[in-house]
Write an enzyme that holds these catalytic residues in place. Structure first.
Site, PDB file in Angstrom:
ATOM      1  N   GLU A   1       0.076  -0.044  -5.279  1.00 40.55           N
ATOM      2  CA  GLU A   1      -0.929   1.024  -5.344  1.00 40.55           C
ATOM      3  C   GLU A   1      -0.278   2.337  -5.791  1.00 40.55           C
ATOM      4  O   GLU A   1      -0.853   3.422  -5.642  1.00 40.55           O
ATOM      5  CB  GLU A   1      -1.618   1.181  -3.988  1.00 40.55           C
ATOM      6  CG  GLU A   1      -2.122  -0.131  -3.432  1.00 40.55           C
ATOM      7  CD  GLU A   1      -3.537  -0.065  -2.863  1.00 40.55           C
ATOM      8  OE1 GLU A   1      -4.081   1.040  -2.765  1.00 40.55           O
ATOM      9  OE2 GLU A   1      -4.078  -1.145  -2.543  1.00 40.55           O
TER      10      GLU A   1
ATOM     11  N   ASP B 212       0.836  -1.203   0.000  1.00 40.41           N
ATOM     12  CA  ASP B 212       0.000   0.000   0.000  1.00 40.41           C
ATOM     13  C   ASP B 212       0.873   1.256   0.000  1.00 40.41           C
ATOM     14  O   ASP B 212       2.100   1.175   0.128  1.00 40.41           O
ATOM     15  CB  ASP B 212      -0.932  -0.036   1.220  1.00 40.41           C
ATOM     16  CG  ASP B 212      -2.302   0.526   0.918  1.00 40.41           C
ATOM     17  OD1 ASP B 212      -2.427   1.374   0.005  1.00 40.41           O
ATOM     18  OD2 ASP B 212      -3.275   0.130   1.598  1.00 40.41           O
TER      19      ASP B 212
ATOM     20  N   ASP C 144     -10.734   2.523  -3.398  1.00 39.44           N
ATOM     21  CA  ASP C 144     -11.154   1.193  -2.949  1.00 39.44           C
ATOM     22  C   ASP C 144     -12.583   0.898  -3.409  1.00 39.44           C
ATOM     23  O   ASP C 144     -13.458   1.774  -3.381  1.00 39.44           O
ATOM     24  CB  ASP C 144     -11.138   1.117  -1.420  1.00 39.44           C
ATOM     25  CG  ASP C 144      -9.738   1.013  -0.843  1.00 39.44           C
ATOM     26  OD1 ASP C 144      -8.761   1.099  -1.608  1.00 39.44           O
ATOM     27  OD2 ASP C 144      -9.627   0.862   0.389  1.00 39.44           O
TER      28      ASP C 144
END
Length: 410
Positions: free
Chosen positions: A193, A160, A221
């Site tokens: 990401e 992430d 998301d």
């Protein structure tokens, strides 16, 4: 009759483009599996809610179901841990460690168990100094964390981009973790990401991103709602000129998890998500409770014809070729001179609507030249027979639904 779509020179260019991909030999087709985040979030109170908390038992039970109930055999091979698996601090040697109460056996034992079921284990970390949920991140520990994951037998890392500081540190962190994973000698799929965190400020360099990542998130998301699925599809169509051509074996655009089998989608909307994720050559990571899933959702998620389109070895992402009022026409080139075609009805009022289009639209006029066979895959299997190049096809599509076809040139 739908209006003729604009010319697609970039679609032709994509066919000729050679893009350097991360050279780890992995993700030659979009990865498939199960990921805990959308359904289970950061539930950590196992005393109050043992069946829904993020613990080793959740992943053991998902692995059991995936092996026993056809998910593994359908192609879903990764069991993936998302955020909130960690202890609040690193150990005395500076290594990440699992929460000792929720993962008492440790990640190595969990990986061994998942592997014993013929499955692979995915794990989560973050490029910054803390994860999105506030657990220890990998900043300044990229090599150590990669070595730790490899020593545990991890097969995929979702990395992430929270708390990364500057865009330069973000990019450096994604590059460094990619190199660190490769240096371990273990085959670890690398899920990034990177472009999502860049986009508010600058246009991502997808050529570079594909050299470091196996798949990458571009957008927010996913939520368990039609508005979320619709926003992902709208964003993808709007940006297709920059993202479609980069996708291919070894590197994929990731529109996020499949939420089929949860609470927020109607049947037609679930069909739309499955069909469009196949058209987009998307990684297929379910986030649902496979222990309690309807037969209808299971049939859709395990549908062999849809999965075959998603996993087509040509590895080309599909794209929207025309939009006519509430209807969208998408296509995806497949191996064997075939195309997957999706007709999506975005209307959210009224009943089923008919959409008629000329087969000359498809494949820049080549998909049905001089003739083609047309097989409907979703919402139900149907043989439409043989059509000529100059034919039109008329389909009835429910509101927020999609009809998915496979067109094979004869």
């Amino acid at each position: 009759m739908a209006a003729v779509g604009r010319a697609l020179p970039w679609a032709l260019a994509a066919a000729a483009a050679v893009v350097l991909a991360l050279d780890n030999g992995l993700a030659r087709t979009p990865p498939m599996g199960w990921l805990h985040w959308e359904r289970f979030l950061c539930a950590t109170d196992c005393a109050t809610d043992p069946h829904r908390c993020v613990s080793e038992w959740l992943f053991v039970e998902m692995a059991d179901v995936m092996a026993a109930e056809g998910w593994r055999d359908a192609g879903y091979e990764f069991v993936c841990i998302d955020d909130c698996w960690m202890a609040p601090t690193r150990d005395e040697c500076g290594r990440l460690q699992a929460d000792p109460k929720r993962f008492p056996s440790g990640i190595r034992k969990l990986a061994d168990y998942v592997h014993s079921k013929g499955l692979k284990l995915g794990i989560y970390s973050d490029v910054g100094n803390k994860t999105c949920a506030g657990f220890p991140g990998s900043y300044n520990h990229y090599d150590l964390d990669a070595q730790t994951f490899a020593s545990w037998g991890v097969d995929l890392l979702k990395f992430d981009g929270c708390n990364s500081g500057t865009l330069e540190l973000l990019a450096e962190g994604y590059r460094r973790m990619s190199l660190a994973l490769n240096k371990t000698g273990r085959s670890i799929v690398y899920s990034c990401e990177w472009p999502f965190y860049l986009r508010p400020v600058q246009q991502p360099n997808y050529t570079e991103i594909k050299q470091y990542c196996n798949h990458w998130r571009n957008f927010f998301d996913v939520y368990d709602s039609w508005s979320s699925i619709k926003s992902i599809l709208d964003w993808t169509a709007l940006h297709q000129d920059s993202i479609v051509k980069i996708a291919g074996p070894g590197g994929w655009n990731d529109p996020d998890m499949l939420v089929i089998g949860n609470f927020g989608l109607s049947w037609d909307q679930a069909v739309t998500q499955m069909a469009m994720w196949a058209i987009m050559a998307a990684p297929l990571f379910m986030s649902n409770d496979l222990r309690h899933i309807s037969p209808e959702a299971k049939w859709l998620l395990q549908n062999k014809e849809v999965i075959a389109i998603n996993q087509d070895p040509l590895g080309k992402q599909g794209y929207q070729i025309t939009k006519d009022k509430n209807f969208e026409l998408w296509e995806r080139p497949l191996s064997g001179q075939a195309y997957a075609v999706a007709v999506l009805n975005q209307q959210e009022i009224g009943g089923p609507q008919n959409f008629t289009f000329s087969l000359t639209f498809l494949g820049n006029g080549l998909a049905c030249n001089p003739a083609c066979s047309i097989q409907q895959v979703l919402p139900a299997s149907r043989d439409w027979g043989v059509y000529s190049w100059v034919s039109s096809l008329s389909l009835e599509v429910n509101p927020t639904g999609t009809v998915l076809l496979k067109v094979v040139a004869l």
